[in-house]
Design an enzyme around this catalytic site. Sequence first.
Site, mmCIF file in Angstrom:
data_model
loop_
_atom_site.group_PDB
_atom_site.id
_atom_site.type_symbol
_atom_site.label_atom_id
_atom_site.label_comp_id
_atom_site.label_asym_id
_atom_site.label_seq_id
_atom_site.Cartn_x
_atom_site.Cartn_y
_atom_site.Cartn_z
ATOM 1 C CD1 TRP A 1 17.511 46.342 -36.056
ATOM 2 C CD2 TRP A 1 19.674 46.233 -35.494
ATOM 3 N NE1 TRP A 1 17.605 45.520 -34.966
ATOM 4 C CE2 TRP A 1 18.925 45.433 -34.599
ATOM 5 C CE3 TRP A 1 21.064 46.305 -35.338
ATOM 6 C CZ2 TRP A 1 19.521 44.731 -33.553
ATOM 7 C CZ3 TRP A 1 21.650 45.606 -34.303
ATOM 8 C CH2 TRP A 1 20.882 44.832 -33.423
ATOM 9 C CD GLU B 1 14.864 44.335 -31.769
ATOM 10 O OE1 GLU B 1 15.176 45.457 -31.325
ATOM 11 O OE2 GLU B 1 15.586 43.688 -32.559
ATOM 12 C CD1 TRP B 2 17.033 45.514 -28.013
ATOM 13 C CD2 TRP B 2 18.268 44.256 -26.633
ATOM 14 N NE1 TRP B 2 18.355 45.656 -28.388
ATOM 15 C CE2 TRP B 2 19.136 44.903 -27.556
ATOM 16 C CE3 TRP B 2 18.834 43.406 -25.682
ATOM 17 C CZ2 TRP B 2 20.519 44.728 -27.544
ATOM 18 C CZ3 TRP B 2 20.221 43.233 -25.653
ATOM 19 C CH2 TRP B 2 21.038 43.886 -26.577
ATOM 20 C CD GLN C 1 19.608 42.888 -30.220
ATOM 21 O OE1 GLN C 1 20.418 43.778 -30.408
ATOM 22 N NE2 GLN C 1 18.377 42.934 -30.688
ATOM 23 C CE1 TYR D 1 15.798 50.347 -36.404
ATOM 24 C CE2 TYR D 1 16.742 51.802 -34.738
ATOM 25 C CZ TYR D 1 16.781 50.625 -35.468
ATOM 26 O OH TYR D 1 17.806 49.730 -35.262
ATOM 27 C CG ASN E 1 24.345 50.893 -30.279
ATOM 28 O OD1 ASN E 1 24.359 51.622 -31.270
ATOM 29 N ND2 ASN E 1 23.354 50.062 -30.025
ATOM 30 C CD GLU F 1 21.029 49.796 -33.972
ATOM 31 O OE1 GLU F 1 19.794 49.929 -33.798
ATOM 32 O OE2 GLU F 1 21.795 49.394 -33.078
#
Length: 578
Positions: free
Chosen positions: A454, A461-462, A73, A345, A200, A410
């Site tokens: 994070w 972002e992927w 990333q 998140y 991860n 994260e």
Amino acid sequence: MDSFEWLNGYKLGFGLHHVDFTNPNRPRTPKYSAHFYYQVIRDNGFPTPDDEKMLYGHFRKDFIWSTATASYQIEGGWRADGKGLSIWDKFAHTPLRVFNDDDGDIACDSYNKVEEDVAILKQLKVTHYRFSISWSRVLPDGTTKYINEPGLNYYHRLVDALLAANIQPHLANLINLDWIMLDLIFSRLGHKVKFWITINEPYNIANVGHGYGAAAPGISFRPGTLPYIVGHHLLKAHAEAWHLYNEKYRAKQKGIISITINSDWSEPRNPYKQEDIDAARRVVQFYIGWFAHPIFNGDYSDMMKTIIRERSLAAGLPKSRLPEFSPEEIKRIKGTYDYFGFNHYTTVLAFPVDYGNLQHYDADRGAGTIADRTWLDSGSSWLKVSPFGFRRILNFIKEEYGNPPIIITENGISERGPIDLNDIHRSYYYEKYINQVLKAYLLDDVDIRGYTAWSLMDNLEWATGFSERFGLFYVNRSDPKLPRVPKTSVAQYSTIINCNGFPDPASGSHECLNPEPEGTSAPITDDTVRFLGMKLSTSDAETGLNTTFALLIVAVFAAVCSSFCFFKARKQHRKNSM
């Protein structure tokens, strides 16, 4: 209650209670709104719920404060110094896989910006930095036949710069099925690195990458079987990595190593319906429990094993789609942790869904998920601001897995659209979520050892490319130098770090609330503007505007002169004619 609604008959239901008009007894059943209205009456208004009240206090003295990135990333340098191709290099270069066809070829150019990255880490005042290693940079052909020393030296330079700044490196992404490769990393970096993560987010690797196909390697043709097989091998690989470090390196290097598991928290859509309560429990067990249960409790949970076995047999399969561990494997995997690495998140609301005999992870879980419409939004469709869920899932970990030491590896929020460095939504998110962590620590005795934001900077972002920005620092991609610019949340997060929590403002002034800024950069409001139909940087647009203005003045002056000369000549002509 629902009733006869004039011309609409019984089709519209305005009631706080549902009335079953197909039943001659006309039973009344309270809806969720009835319970909500009851609470409003009971509370005589809308007092702040206990979940949302601020708690003032501090974390343990040796609490870990960190921020995180991941190699693909941010690093860029995708073919620099002999680097090989990773699955994400191939995935991102496949058309329509990544939004806007973004890729990590340059990303944030961290491969060439070690000093700049460490400087902004110092500005944050973090004690640790979690980053990952790119195997294709160190071992380009996937074997130890050729060790790419320039690639390995990048991580040496980064680790050395971090240690010189008194920041501890926390290194992730160690899993590789060739243990000689792991041996290489432990032997080369282990005397400097004391914090390790084997994998991860194994859920994302197994299910998102090999089930939904929305991440590398982008496989989606066996969603009912392949994710479980991949997850099974990830668990065994993690255990071997842990044992290798434990048996060969721990005594000398004195580090700690574990896995990082990600999970949302799940609440029932209707907390008064048992079906929704059961669905919420399944969501959590199929998410965090998929990988945590074997490591912390031994083997998969009875819920997962029973549901997947029964659904597999009902579909005519000879055995469960969920692989089984042998007794030796269970013994080998159980207890392979030094801490519970955890990424979190958001929260979802769950309700039961019957998928019939569909052989798929979602069908096995038997639940759908939505968000409460009152929760604040973010730049990611899946991420809604729901701080209360953080404390609840931390307590779930405590109760379900024997209160292991937890390092949050994260947690953060995104934005998208126009650039605004005054990211008040991120400051709000960090304040509320970190305060829930403090409540879990002080009020619930959850053994929390650290917190990681994070992410350090806006990055790829992927699959959503650069459109979603999670960074504390904005990366100006319109500038070839890719400068890192602090957002407002940098000051807020560094203050929380400096205070090691939340000092009570009622107890007087606190020096930690006004830390001296370190290495701050000049703020900007936007990186590009539209000028004459073109997308330009603000400096180029300013130059263009000045040039256009100058040309306009020249044109006006020329027109005035032309008119003056014309009238002067006409006047002279008339004079000569007289």
